[in-house]
Scaffold this motif. Structure first.
Motif, short mmCIF file in Angstrom:
data_model
loop_
_atom_site.label_atom_id
_atom_site.label_comp_id
_atom_site.label_asym_id
_atom_site.label_seq_id
_atom_site.Cartn_x
_atom_site.Cartn_y
_atom_site.Cartn_z
N UNK A 1 -0.54 -1.26 3.57
CA UNK A 1 0.23 -1.02 2.44
C UNK A 1 -1.20 -1.45 1.30
N UNK A 2 -1.99 -2.26 1.67
CA UNK A 2 -3.04 -2.91 0.66
C UNK A 2 -3.74 -1.44 0.30
N UNK A 3 -4.32 -0.83 1.62
CA UNK A 3 -5.01 0.41 1.44
C UNK A 3 -4.35 1.47 0.51
N UNK A 4 -3.04 1.49 0.68
CA UNK A 4 -2.20 2.50 -0.02
C UNK A 4 -2.33 2.25 -1.48
N UNK A 5 -2.48 0.87 -1.99
CA UNK A 5 -2.52 0.55 -3.26
C UNK A 5 -3.91 0.80 -3.94
N UNK A 6 -4.96 0.57 -3.18
CA UNK A 6 -6.41 0.83 -3.52
C UNK A 6 -6.47 1.96 -4.52
N UNK A 7 -6.05 3.07 -4.27
CA UNK A 7 -6.50 4.24 -5.34
C UNK A 7 -5.85 3.82 -6.69
N UNK A 8 -4.76 3.32 -6.77
CA UNK A 8 -4.21 3.19 -8.08
C UNK A 8 -4.95 1.96 -8.82
N UNK A 9 -5.59 1.04 -7.85
CA UNK A 9 -6.27 -0.15 -8.84
C UNK A 9 -7.57 0.44 -8.94
N UNK B 1 -4.78 -5.97 12.33
CA UNK B 1 -4.10 -6.75 13.65
C UNK B 1 -4.86 -8.03 14.05
N UNK B 2 -6.26 -7.95 14.11
CA UNK B 2 -6.82 -8.95 14.61
C UNK B 2 -6.86 -10.35 13.60
N UNK B 3 -6.72 -10.03 12.34
CA UNK B 3 -6.70 -11.12 11.51
C UNK B 3 -5.21 -11.63 11.53
N UNK B 4 -4.27 -10.93 11.81
CA UNK B 4 -2.93 -11.61 11.99
C UNK B 4 -2.76 -12.26 13.44
N UNK C 1 -9.74 -1.69 16.42
CA UNK C 1 -9.01 -2.55 15.59
C UNK C 1 -8.30 -1.93 14.52
N UNK C 2 -7.12 -1.64 14.23
CA UNK C 2 -6.41 -1.11 12.91
C UNK C 2 -5.94 -2.12 12.02
N UNK C 3 -5.42 -1.54 11.01
CA UNK C 3 -4.82 -2.16 9.92
C UNK C 3 -3.60 -2.82 10.53
N UNK C 4 -2.85 -3.71 9.96
CA UNK C 4 -1.50 -4.16 10.30
C UNK C 4 -0.54 -3.45 9.26
N UNK C 5 0.57 -3.79 9.11
CA UNK C 5 1.42 -3.26 8.15
C UNK C 5 1.13 -3.51 6.68
#
Length: 238
Positions: free
Chosen positions: A35-43, A13-16, A27-31
Motif C-alpha cells: 500500500x505504501x508503494x501504491x501511494x508513492x506515485x501520488x506523493x 515481511x522481514x520488517x514485520x 524478501x517481499x513487501x508485506x500488505x
C-alpha cells in the motif's frame, strides 16, 4: 547539481517478522508495504523525475513498480552499490537475538569500527553508496541539467549513511538518524555543499517541485528551493 530523492523501500515481511533481511533474496513487501508503494506515485506527482535508480533487491524493485506503471517513460536503472549492507553471518537472524551479540554495542555506538562476520564493514557500505551518488549526480546533470531531480530506492542503513555524509557527520553518529519505510529523504547537491531538504518524509512532497524565481525587493529568489545557489539562508529562509 541535481536533487536526489532517497526512498526507503516499503515495509517488508522481514520488517514485520523482526528479521535482519540483509541481502536475503526473495524478501517481499508485506500488505502495508504494498500500500505504501501504491501511494508513492501520488506523493511524487508534482515532481519531474529524470530517472529512478534502485537497489537490486526485490523489495526495492517492488516499491518502484507502481511508479514505473504510472510513468512508463521514466528510465529505471539497477545500481549494485546502493544495495543493502552485507551483514554476513547476521543475515536472516532475529533482531532480538542480535541485541545480545557483543558486536551490537559497536554497531550502535561505534559503527565505523564494525566489520560484520562474513560480511562487509559499515565504512565500506557508506563508501560505495557515496561513490554511487557522486557518479549518478554527474551523470544526471550531464544528461538532464543541473536542476534535474532523480530518485534512488535503497535501504535504511544505506540511506542513513548517505544523510550522514551530506551533513558532514561522522559515521559513528549515523544511528541518530531514522528513516521510515517508504519515506522520502531529499538532498540537493551543490558545488559548495549538500542541503538536506527532507528527512524521512512520509507525506506530501509537492513543495520540492521547481518553482519560478519570484524576486523579493531585496533581490532574493523567494521561489527558489533551498540551496539552489549553494548558499545557506541566514535565519532559515522562507
Amino acid at each position: 547539481m541535481p536533487t536526489l530523492l532517497l526512498v526507503r523501500h516499503g515495509r517488508s515481511t522481514a520488517n514485520t517478522s523482526g528479521l535482519l533481511a540483509g541481502r536475503t533474496p526473495g524478501v517481499a513487501l508485506d500488505d502495508l508495504g504494498t500500500a505504501q508503494a501504491a501511494a508513492l506515485p501520488g506523493r511524487l506527482a508534482a515532481l519531474p523525475l529524470a530517472a529512478a535508480v534502485h537497489s537490486p533487491l526485490e523489495r526495492c524493485r517492488q516499491t518502484l513498480d507502481p511508479l514505473s506503471r504510472a510513468r512508463p517513460e521514466l528510465p529505471l536503472h539497477t545500481e549494485e552499490r546502493i544495495g543493502e549492507c552485507d551483514y554476513g553471518d547476521w543475515t536472516g537472524r532475529k533482531l532480538a537475538e542480535l541485541n545480545d551479540e557483543p558486536l551490537m554495542t559497536a554497531v550502535q555506538q561505534h559503527p565505523s569500527s564494525v566489520a560484520f562476520p562474513g560480511g562487509e564493514t559499515m565504512r565500506g557500505m557508506q563508501s560505495r553508496a557515496v561513490e554511487a551518488v557522486r557518479e549518478w549526480n554527474e551523470r544526471i546533470e550531464r544528461e538532464h541539467g543541473a536542476d534535474a531531480t532523480y530518485l534512488m530506492c535503497s535501504h535504511g542503513d544505506v540511506i542513513k549513511s548517505l544523510v550522514a555524509d551530506a551533513l558532514g557527520l561522522h559515521l559513528d553518529l549515523f544511528q541518530r538518524i531514522h528513516v521510515e519505510p517508504c519515506s522520502v529523504t531529499a538532498i540537493r547537491y551543490t558545488p559548495v555543499r549538500p542541503f538536506l531538504l527532507r528527512l524521512g518524509d512520509t507525506g506530501d512532497l509537492a513543495s520540492l517541485a521547481p518553482r519560478e524565481p519570484d524576486r523579493e525587493p531585496d533581490g532574493a529568489a523567494a521561489g527558489r528551493p533551498a540551496g539552489g545557489d549553494g548558499n545557506a539562508a541566514v535565519g532559515g529562509g522562507a
